[in-house]
Scaffold this motif. Structure first.
Motif, PDB file in Angstrom:
ATOM      1  N   UNK A 151       0.847  -1.195   0.000  1.00 36.80           N
ATOM      2  CA  UNK A 151       0.000   0.000   0.000  1.00 36.80           C
ATOM      3  C   UNK A 151       0.878   1.239   0.000  1.00 36.80           C
ATOM      4  N   UNK A 152       0.471   2.240  -0.775  1.00 38.58           N
ATOM      5  CA  UNK A 152       1.125   3.542  -0.730  1.00 38.58           C
ATOM      6  C   UNK A 152       0.321   4.469   0.168  1.00 38.58           C
ATOM      7  N   UNK A 153       1.007   5.204   0.996  1.00 32.84           N
ATOM      8  CA  UNK A 153       0.344   6.170   1.861  1.00 32.84           C
ATOM      9  C   UNK A 153       0.228   7.514   1.164  1.00 32.84           C
ATOM     10  N   UNK A 154       0.742   8.560   1.790  1.00 32.22           N
ATOM     11  CA  UNK A 154       0.719   9.880   1.172  1.00 32.22           C
ATOM     12  C   UNK A 154       1.628   9.918  -0.057  1.00 32.22           C
ATOM     13  N   UNK A 155       1.392  10.874  -0.900  1.00 33.28           N
ATOM     14  CA  UNK A 155       2.145  10.970  -2.144  1.00 33.28           C
ATOM     15  C   UNK A 155       3.635  11.109  -1.843  1.00 33.28           C
ATOM     16  N   UNK A 156       4.412  10.243  -2.458  1.00 27.82           N
ATOM     17  CA  UNK A 156       5.848  10.260  -2.246  1.00 27.82           C
ATOM     18  C   UNK A 156       6.317   9.388  -1.100  1.00 27.82           C
ATOM     19  N   UNK A 157       5.405   8.819  -0.307  1.00 31.57           N
ATOM     20  CA  UNK A 157       5.794   7.967   0.816  1.00 31.57           C
ATOM     21  C   UNK A 157       6.171   6.586   0.298  1.00 31.57           C
ATOM     22  N   UNK A 158       7.009   5.860   1.017  1.00 32.67           N
ATOM     23  CA  UNK A 158       7.422   4.535   0.551  1.00 32.67           C
ATOM     24  C   UNK A 158       6.279   3.526   0.650  1.00 32.67           C
ATOM     25  N   UNK A 159       6.464   2.406  -0.042  1.00 28.93           N
ATOM     26  CA  UNK A 159       5.464   1.347  -0.054  1.00 28.93           C
ATOM     27  C   UNK A 159       5.408   0.654   1.300  1.00 28.93           C
ATOM     28  N   UNK A 160       4.204   0.507   1.848  1.00 31.54           N
ATOM     29  CA  UNK A 160       4.012  -0.241   3.099  1.00 31.54           C
ATOM     30  C   UNK A 160       3.634  -1.675   2.757  1.00 31.54           C
ATOM     31  N   UNK A 161       4.210  -2.615   3.472  1.00 30.30           N
ATOM     32  CA  UNK A 161       4.038  -4.036   3.178  1.00 30.30           C
ATOM     33  C   UNK A 161       3.090  -4.646   4.197  1.00 30.30           C
ATOM     34  N   UNK A 162       2.093  -5.381   3.706  1.00 28.16           N
ATOM     35  CA  UNK A 162       1.128  -6.072   4.553  1.00 28.16           C
ATOM     36  C   UNK A 162       1.276  -7.572   4.338  1.00 28.16           C
ATOM     37  N   UNK A 163       1.312  -8.325   5.433  1.00 23.44           N
ATOM     38  CA  UNK A 163       1.471  -9.782   5.390  1.00 23.44           C
ATOM     39  C   UNK A 163       0.301 -10.422   6.122  1.00 23.44           C
ATOM     40  N   UNK A 164      -0.317 -11.403   5.508  1.00 20.12           N
ATOM     41  CA  UNK A 164      -1.327 -12.222   6.171  1.00 20.12           C
ATOM     42  C   UNK A 164      -0.693 -13.514   6.643  1.00 20.12           C
ATOM     43  N   UNK A 165      -0.749 -13.791   7.933  1.00 23.98           N
ATOM     44  CA  UNK A 165      -0.071 -14.964   8.489  1.00 23.98           C
ATOM     45  C   UNK A 165      -1.058 -16.093   8.758  1.00 23.98           C
ATOM     46  N   UNK A 166      -0.528 -17.298   8.878  1.00 29.75           N
ATOM     47  CA  UNK A 166      -1.342 -18.463   9.191  1.00 29.75           C
ATOM     48  C   UNK A 166      -1.921 -18.388  10.594  1.00 29.75           C
ATOM     49  N   UNK A 167      -1.382 -17.523  11.420  1.00 29.82           N
ATOM     50  CA  UNK A 167      -1.877 -17.346  12.786  1.00 29.82           C
ATOM     51  C   UNK A 167      -3.029 -16.349  12.849  1.00 29.82           C
ATOM     52  N   UNK A 168      -3.696 -16.093  11.715  1.00 29.07           N
ATOM     53  CA  UNK A 168      -4.858 -15.192  11.643  1.00 29.07           C
ATOM     54  C   UNK A 168      -4.492 -13.784  12.085  1.00 29.07           C
ATOM     55  N   UNK A 184      -7.209 -11.108  12.978  1.00 27.72           N
ATOM     56  CA  UNK A 184      -8.225 -11.360  11.962  1.00 27.72           C
ATOM     57  C   UNK A 184      -9.089 -12.539  12.391  1.00 27.72           C
ATOM     58  N   UNK A 185     -10.318 -12.650  11.856  1.00 26.69           N
ATOM     59  CA  UNK A 185     -11.212 -13.733  12.301  1.00 26.69           C
ATOM     60  C   UNK A 185     -10.793 -15.121  11.859  1.00 26.69           C
ATOM     61  N   UNK A 186      -9.936 -15.233  10.838  1.00 26.61           N
ATOM     62  CA  UNK A 186      -9.525 -16.526  10.303  1.00 26.61           C
ATOM     63  C   UNK A 186      -8.249 -16.300   9.503  1.00 26.61           C
ATOM     64  N   UNK A 187      -7.484 -17.354   9.198  1.00 24.32           N
ATOM     65  CA  UNK A 187      -6.306 -17.150   8.352  1.00 24.32           C
ATOM     66  C   UNK A 187      -6.689 -16.557   7.002  1.00 24.32           C
ATOM     67  N   UNK A 188      -6.071 -15.444   6.595  1.00 25.20           N
ATOM     68  CA  UNK A 188      -6.405 -14.824   5.304  1.00 25.20           C
ATOM     69  C   UNK A 188      -5.768 -15.597   4.154  1.00 25.20           C
ATOM     70  N   UNK A 189      -6.547 -15.910   3.136  1.00 25.97           N
ATOM     71  CA  UNK A 189      -6.035 -16.675   1.996  1.00 25.97           C
ATOM     72  C   UNK A 189      -5.709 -15.803   0.800  1.00 25.97           C
ATOM     73  N   UNK A 506      -7.584 -24.124  18.994  1.00 30.38           N
ATOM     74  CA  UNK A 506      -7.197 -23.194  17.932  1.00 30.38           C
ATOM     75  C   UNK A 506      -6.435 -22.033  18.550  1.00 30.38           C
ATOM     76  N   UNK A 507      -5.486 -21.530  17.828  1.00 31.30           N
ATOM     77  CA  UNK A 507      -4.660 -20.442  18.331  1.00 31.30           C
ATOM     78  C   UNK A 507      -5.429 -19.126  18.276  1.00 31.30           C
ATOM     79  N   UNK A 508      -5.310 -18.311  19.325  1.00 29.93           N
ATOM     80  CA  UNK A 508      -6.005 -17.020  19.400  1.00 29.93           C
ATOM     81  C   UNK A 508      -5.009 -15.949  19.805  1.00 29.93           C
ATOM     82  N   UNK A 509      -5.459 -14.684  19.672  1.00 29.37           N
ATOM     83  CA  UNK A 509      -4.601 -13.549  20.016  1.00 29.37           C
ATOM     84  C   UNK A 509      -5.282 -12.593  20.994  1.00 29.37           C
ATOM     85  N   UNK A 510      -6.593 -12.422  20.848  1.00 29.22           N
ATOM     86  CA  UNK A 510      -7.337 -11.569  21.775  1.00 29.22           C
ATOM     87  C   UNK A 510      -7.876 -12.426  22.911  1.00 29.22           C
TER      88      UNK A 510
END
Length: 727
Positions: A151-168, A184-189, A506-510
């Motif tokens: 994802x790009x933020x403001x104009x000229x800002x570097x690219x932000x990287x998003x990762x979906x993990x198996x741990x939801x 997240x509610x479930x592992x993102x595919x 099942x593994x949880x975080x909250x």
């Protein structure tokens, strides 16, 4: 909306996101298709008058794992980028190779995202960020990577990287460091930019989940994750495998096109809304289609004929077909049919059909000749060897939290003849409505060590099979699946799956911190890798790789009961906390067994709390009371139906208010019971295990085990359970 399927061609086996449509400068003009397969071939073609016109086709090589389109920011994204093994190749739209970039990664590339001069690639655990083919960041995700996006933020800002993990979890990176983490509610595919460009704020992403849900999130960099909407999987469809946006309904906003692993394709219309930043419009389903293969890529565009929108789809076995808005009403002429019954078929089309029939007859003749030659060689004295053909089998075992069952999906490139299931632990095979296979159960010999033997005989042309089964916590073992395809010579492929003792966790975080808990402490000469391996022997969803930390902690929750387990360990020390005494007992037994096998001496300290046991019983009792009440109502419902069938003199008005309520709610009662028919015996089994482990860990005699079924039938109250356990 009415869409008609049109089959275009069959390529080799394909992987996820390996088909793209090249953009055009003019709307509604026919687009070119780029597709890569497991043979390593990348080809670009388009359709003209129903025939394929090849633009370019590469030679076979390493399997293609991902295809993405790119180009300079603000220009038409018509550059083709192909990932194979650890290389990224770039082709122009005319097939000219302009990039051959070796990333020197130890992992094969499975996920790729391109934006301008930024390139993101990842395997199962490691993500690399390149800018102009120079590495600028690297990140290791020990939980496992499901998908990536930038994802790009403001104009000229570097690219932000998003990762979906198996741990939801959704991980947001700032360069190579973890900036923030969202649950997240479930592992993102699959990740996909909203409206293919991130929406008006450029930070909206659409996420497909393993449990079939679809969500729209706004990811403000440095702020909290904003949920715009979540589409629940009410129709119990498969996990989401691909997403694309395209305006196929000719409304004001692009439509959401979704492909799933169970062969479902859906089109959702997103109502127009001026202020998408604050309130996102909720999608409405407009179309659905189901084929018998998993969907790996979907693209909206114009393919077959100019001016007609359609959804282009690829499946695992390589089928490329479209769901078009064009009215296809032409019929082909058979060899013994006259053209008068098929008005509208041109002479050119008749010649094309006749030519195709001749090619099919020629191929069938060659196959029959080679088969006869092979049969003669196998029966005669020959030095030739019979080789087993290599077969590609996609298999995935997922845990369904709704009914605590496991679903195994098998997909083969050719027709499946039969599937044999063998297990050395008790499992309950369940019926699936969309599964057309015939199941045969075989008796198991006690000396063989088998607990389950079942054969699924598939119908003709079945390439995909779903199996569902339930396990019992505390019992572990191996389940093996023998897949026999319909090929010659006969061969079989074996897949095996380890069922963990705590299979309902099942593994949880909250989570909330437990006020009181049972505790198990271990000390010894074990390494961090050894204790991590022992925990993975007990619990599912434990990462394959160790995090780069001195002290590691995981949190799990029992889906069937709701109790929580805290695991915290380091080299030479481990501590487990839970409000479920059976969980502590199972972990203690498994780790002790593993340590004894490696001759590692352990110092074990275990403490159980009476107040904690009371809290566990309070968690179980409402569900137990409701299930027992529903079971009793169903039995009474059967008796009331017998009374009603006894004669016309029976009238519901003669019943008491209690029994009239049962008759009026019979549909709801039946649905709840049928949804989980064996819940009551499972709950009583859980209570029996709790009582047994409670007695054992307190050092008392196990002869105090009681028949809970009879006692609960006559004493259904929480005080009875307190008196039974806390003595």
């Amino acid at each position: 909306m009415n869409l008609v399927r049109v089959d275009y061609t069959l390529v080799g086996l394909t992987d996820s996101h390996c088909m793209k449509l090249l953009p055009t400068a003019t709307p509604k003009s026919a687009q070119k298709v780029v597709i890569g397969d497991q043979n390593g071939t990348v080809q670009e073609f388009y359709f003209k008058k129903g025939e394929i016109q090849q633009v370019f086709k590469t030679l076979p090589g390493p399997p293609i794992s991902r295809i993405a389109l790119g180009g300079a920011l603000g220009s038409i994204q018509d550059k083709i980028f192909v990932a194979a093994k650890n290389e990224v190749r770039g082709y122009s739209k005319k097939g000219k190779l302009f990039l051959n970039f070796d990333t020197n990664r130890t992992e094969d590339i499975k996920h790729m995202f391109i934006s301008g001069s930024d390139l993101l690639v990842s395997g199962d655990h490691v993500l690399n960020h390149y800018n102009d083919c120079k590495e600028v960041a690297e990140f290791m995700c020990s939980d496992g990577i499901m998908d990536i996006i930038g994802l790009y933020g403001r104009k000229g800002s570097p690219l932000s990287v998003l990762i979906g993990s198996k741990a939801s979890e959704l991980l947001v990176l700032d360069k190579s460091a973890l900036s923030c983490k969202y649950s997240l509610p479930s592992p993102p595919t699959v990740f996909h930019l909203f409206n293919n460009d991130g929406g008006p704020t450029k930070n909206l992403i659409t996420v497909g989940f393993q449990d079939g849900q679809i969500a729209l999130y706004q990811v403000p960099l440095g702020g909290p994750l904003v949920t715009k909407w979540i589409l629940q999987n009410e129709k119990e469809r498969g996990e989401v495998s691909c997403i694309h946006f395209y305006n196929i309904t000719n409304e004001e906003t692009p439509d959401l096109i979704v492909g799933r692993q169970d062969g479902s394709i859906e089109v959702y219309s997103i109502p127009e809304q001026d202020d998408l930043i604050n309130l996102a419009p909720f999608p409405v389903e407009k179309f659905s289609y189901v084929c018998n293969e998993s969907i790996l890529s979907v693209q909206g565009g114009v393919v077959g004929n100019a001016g007609f929108d359609e959804i282009l789809v690829t499946t695992h076995t390589g089928w490329l077909f479209g769901l078009t808005t064009e009215v296809v009403d032409k019929q082909t002429v058979g060899p013994n049919e006259t053209s008068s019954s098929h008005i509208g078929v041109s002479q050119k089309e008749k010649l094309k059909v006749a030519r195709l029939r001749a090619e099919i007859d020629e191929i069938e003749g060659k196959v029959a000749k080679e088969r006869e030659k092979y049969q003669n060689l196998t029966q005669a004295d020959s030095d030739g060897l019979s080789t087993i053909p290599p077969l590609s089998i996609r298999d995935k075992l997922t845990f369904c939290k709704e009914d605590t069952s496991y679903q195994l999906t098998l997909e083969v490139e050719t027709t499946i003849d039969n599937v044999l299931v063998q297990a050395d632990l008790p499992i309950e095979l369940m019926d699936i409505d969309k599964n057309s296979a015939v199941v045969s159960h075989s008796a198991c010999d006690a000396e063989s060590g088998n607990c389950v033997l079942a054969t699924y005989r598939c119908q003709i042309n079945t390439t995909r099979l779903e199996l569902r089964f339930k396990t019992t916590e505390g019992q572990s073992g191996m389940m093996r699946v023998y897949i026999t395809p319909l090929v010659h010579p006969k061969c079989c492929s074996v897949r095996q799956y380890h069922i963990k003792p705590l299979s309902h966790h099942a593994r949880i975080h909250n989570h909330e911190t437990l006020r009181e808990y049972h505790a198990l402490s271990l000390k010894g000469t074990f390494s961090l890798l050894e204790i991590h391996s022992w925990i993975s022997q007990c619990l599912p969803e434990v990462p394959e790789k160790l995090p780069v930390e001195d002290k590691i902690s995981y949190v799990f929750q029992s889906v069937s009961v709701g109790t929580v387990l805290f695991c915290e360990f380091r080299r030479g020390e481990a501590e487990f906390k839970s409000n479920n005494v059976s969980t502590i007992a199972i972990i203690k037994d498994v780790i002790t067994k593993e340590a004894t096998a490696k001759r590692i001496k352990l110092e074990i300290s275990c403490s159980v709390m009476e107040n904690c046991m009371r809290e566990t019983l309070r968690l179980i009792f409402p569900l137990l009371e409701e299930t027992a009440s529903l079971t009793k109502q169903k039995e009474l419902l059967g008796a009331l139906k017998d009374m009603e069938a006894g004669g016309p003199e029976f009238s519901p008005e003669c019943l008491t208010k209690k029994y009239r309520a049962i008759v009026n709610n019979q549909k709801e009662i039946t649905e709840k019971i049928n949804k989980n028919p064996d819940l009551l015996p499972k709950l009583t089994g859980i209570l029996q295990s709790l009582h047994r482990d409670w007695v054992k860990l307190r050092g008392m005699s196990s002869s105090a085990a009681l028949n809970l079924n009879d006692m609960l039938a006559s004493n259904m109250n929480i005080e009875f359970l307190f008196n039974l356990f806390c003595v």
